[in-house]
Scaffold this active site. Structure first.
Site, PDB file in Angstrom:
ATOM      1  N   ASP A  73      -3.684   1.063   9.978  1.00 46.22           N
ATOM      2  CA  ASP A  73      -4.856   1.812  10.218  1.00 46.22           C
ATOM      3  C   ASP A  73      -5.066   1.679  11.600  1.00 46.22           C
ATOM      4  O   ASP A  73      -5.845   2.689  12.209  1.00 46.22           O
ATOM      5  CB  ASP A  73      -5.828   1.261   9.276  1.00 46.22           C
ATOM      6  CG  ASP A  73      -5.574   2.000   7.986  1.00 46.22           C
ATOM      7  OD1 ASP A  73      -4.851   1.603   7.267  1.00 46.22           O
ATOM      8  OD2 ASP A  73      -6.302   3.129   7.766  1.00 46.22           O
ATOM      9  N   CYS A 116       0.927  -1.205  -0.081  1.00 47.54           N
ATOM     10  CA  CYS A 116       0.017  -0.085  -0.002  1.00 47.54           C
ATOM     11  C   CYS A 116       0.941   1.428   0.082  1.00 47.54           C
ATOM     12  O   CYS A 116       2.017   1.176  -0.543  1.00 47.54           O
ATOM     13  CB  CYS A 116      -0.975   0.026   1.130  1.00 47.54           C
ATOM     14  SG  CYS A 116      -2.326   1.341   1.067  1.00 47.54           S
TER      15      CYS A 116
HETATM   16  C1  RUB Z   1      -3.951   3.057   3.697  1.00 46.23           C
HETATM   17  C2  RUB Z   1      -3.314   2.161   4.355  1.00 46.23           C
HETATM   18  C3  RUB Z   1      -1.982   2.473   5.021  1.00 46.23           C
HETATM   19  C4  RUB Z   1      -2.196   3.105   6.504  1.00 46.23           C
HETATM   20  C5  RUB Z   1      -1.033   3.623   7.026  1.00 46.23           C
HETATM   21  O1  RUB Z   1      -5.381   2.720   3.132  1.00 46.23           O
HETATM   22  O2  RUB Z   1      -3.688   0.962   4.680  1.00 46.23           O
HETATM   23  O3  RUB Z   1      -1.043   1.348   5.153  1.00 46.23           O
HETATM   24  O4  RUB Z   1      -3.279   3.773   6.429  1.00 46.23           O
HETATM   25  O5  RUB Z   1      -0.872   4.766   6.302  1.00 46.23           O
HETATM   26  P1  RUB Z   1      -6.382   3.749   2.325  1.00 46.23           P
HETATM   27  P2  RUB Z   1       0.207   6.008   7.043  1.00 46.23           P
HETATM   28  O6  RUB Z   1      -5.490   3.953   1.208  1.00 46.23           O
HETATM   29  O7  RUB Z   1      -7.374   2.905   2.013  1.00 46.23           O
HETATM   30  O8  RUB Z   1      -6.341   5.025   3.207  1.00 46.23           O
HETATM   31  O9  RUB Z   1       1.057   5.408   7.495  1.00 46.23           O
HETATM   32  O10 RUB Z   1       0.395   7.009   6.057  1.00 46.23           O
HETATM   33  O11 RUB Z   1      -0.901   6.509   8.119  1.00 46.23           O
END
Ligand code: RUB
Length: 307
Positions: A193, A124
């Site tokens: 998340d 991701c």
């Molecule tokens: C994003 C996702 C990321 C986490 C952490 O999902 O799963 O791994 O949110 O991101 P989506 P961060 O694209 O559905 O929002 O480290 O930037 O908080």
């Protein structure tokens, strides 16, 4: 109100996405809203701010950064409008500042676990996981990254563009290629998340399968998560709601098929047994310590007003 609705829509449609950014955007939107309204008294101020917080909370159900950010902002104090407004704005600024510092600190802490020459797999697009990779690279470590596409929304494309901009050698693979490449990987680094009271991780769909592959290959699995990604609700026994997104994201035109239903869960759960370490701004901890993070770092915040 227009600006608040605009931010809410951007979060819902994922123009603003990633748990950290969602939390900061929500805190900022609530502050701007509180500064712009013209209520007749403190009761009306409280009611309007409650309503605004509710709109933001209903955008994406999974990321606890959203409810934790709002909870922190909603701890404002004030017997009349101006003092309440100032207090709310201060809380929002404090959250944003704390969030940015946490991302930097996790970069420093996590990067110590990355060795020169390591191959890192990431899934991701996590700003916090990327902070670790960038800090290691900037410290002169020769790192290479394997990034997954992350269907159906292809957040992996954002990841590889960012890594390319930093000059980091990167390979892009389809999600199902993880088992094929895992033996070339020294550590998996993903964002979060939600981290639950038991230390399990809720992150982008596909994370759990990557953790299984890493476990089987004896590859280290690291999570990068600020303490506001830990869920106080799970300590109270609640389950983390997993967002189910539109079928069209997976198969445009699906409505023409009569007997097929698309399932599109946006996140999955990785059990704590598959996680080696969670890098937070207060240290690199075993997942089993998550309970303490919630009790000591977030416990007091559970008193905050959440509508
Ligand atoms: C994003 C996702 C990321 C986490 C952490 O999902 O799963 O791994 O949110 O991101 P989506 P961060 O694209 O559905 O929002 O480290 O930037 O908080």
């Amino acid at each position: 109100m227009d600006q608040l609705l605009d931010t809410a829509e951007k979060i819902r449609s994922m123009e603003i996405r990633g748990a950290a950014l969602i939390g900061r955007a929500a805190a900022g939107a609530l502050k701007e809203f509180a500064l712009a309204i013209d209520p007749s008294g403190i009761e009306e101020f409280n009611a309007q701010v409650d309503m605004a917080a509710d709109i933001l909370l209903n955008t994406r159900p999974t990321a606890v950064s959203l409810s934790n950010a709002i909870r922190m902002v909603m701890r404002y104090r004030g017997d009349e409008v101006e003092s309440a407004r100032t207090s709310l704005a201060k809380n929002a600024d404090g959250f944003v500042e704390r969030s940015l510092m946490a991302v930097e600190r996790i970069g420093e802490i996590g990067s110590r676990r990355v060795r020169d020459g390591d191959v890192i797999l990431t899934h991701c697009n996590s700003s916090v996981a990327l902070s670790i990779i960038k800090t290691a690279f900037d410290a002169g470590k020769d790192v290479k990254v394997i990034a997954t596409e992350s269907r159906p929304r292809y957040q992996g494309h954002l990841t590889v563009k960012t890594l390319d901009g930093w000059g980091i050698e990167t390979e892009l693979v389809v999600d199902s290629a993880v088992r094929s490449v895992i033996n070339e990987v020294d550590e998996v680094i993903v964002g979060a998340d939600v981290v639950t009271a038991s230390g399990s991780l809720v992150n982008k769909i596909g994370t759990a399968a990557i953790a299984l592959a890493a476990h089987e290959a004896r590859t280290s699995f690291m999570v990068a998560a600020e303490t506001y990604k830990f869920s106080p609700e799970t300590l109270m026994g609640e389950l983390v709601p997993i967002e189910e997104r539109a079928a069209e994201e997976v198969y445009p035109g699906i409505s023409e098929l009569k007997h097929v239903r698309v399932r599109n869960p946006a996140f999955d759960v990785t059990p704590h047994q598959y996680i080696d370490v969670i890098c937070t701004e207060v240290g690199a901890i075993p997942p089993e310590m998550s309970y303490l993070v919630i009790k000591e770092m977030l416990g007091w915040e559970m008193e905050g007003r959440v509508p």
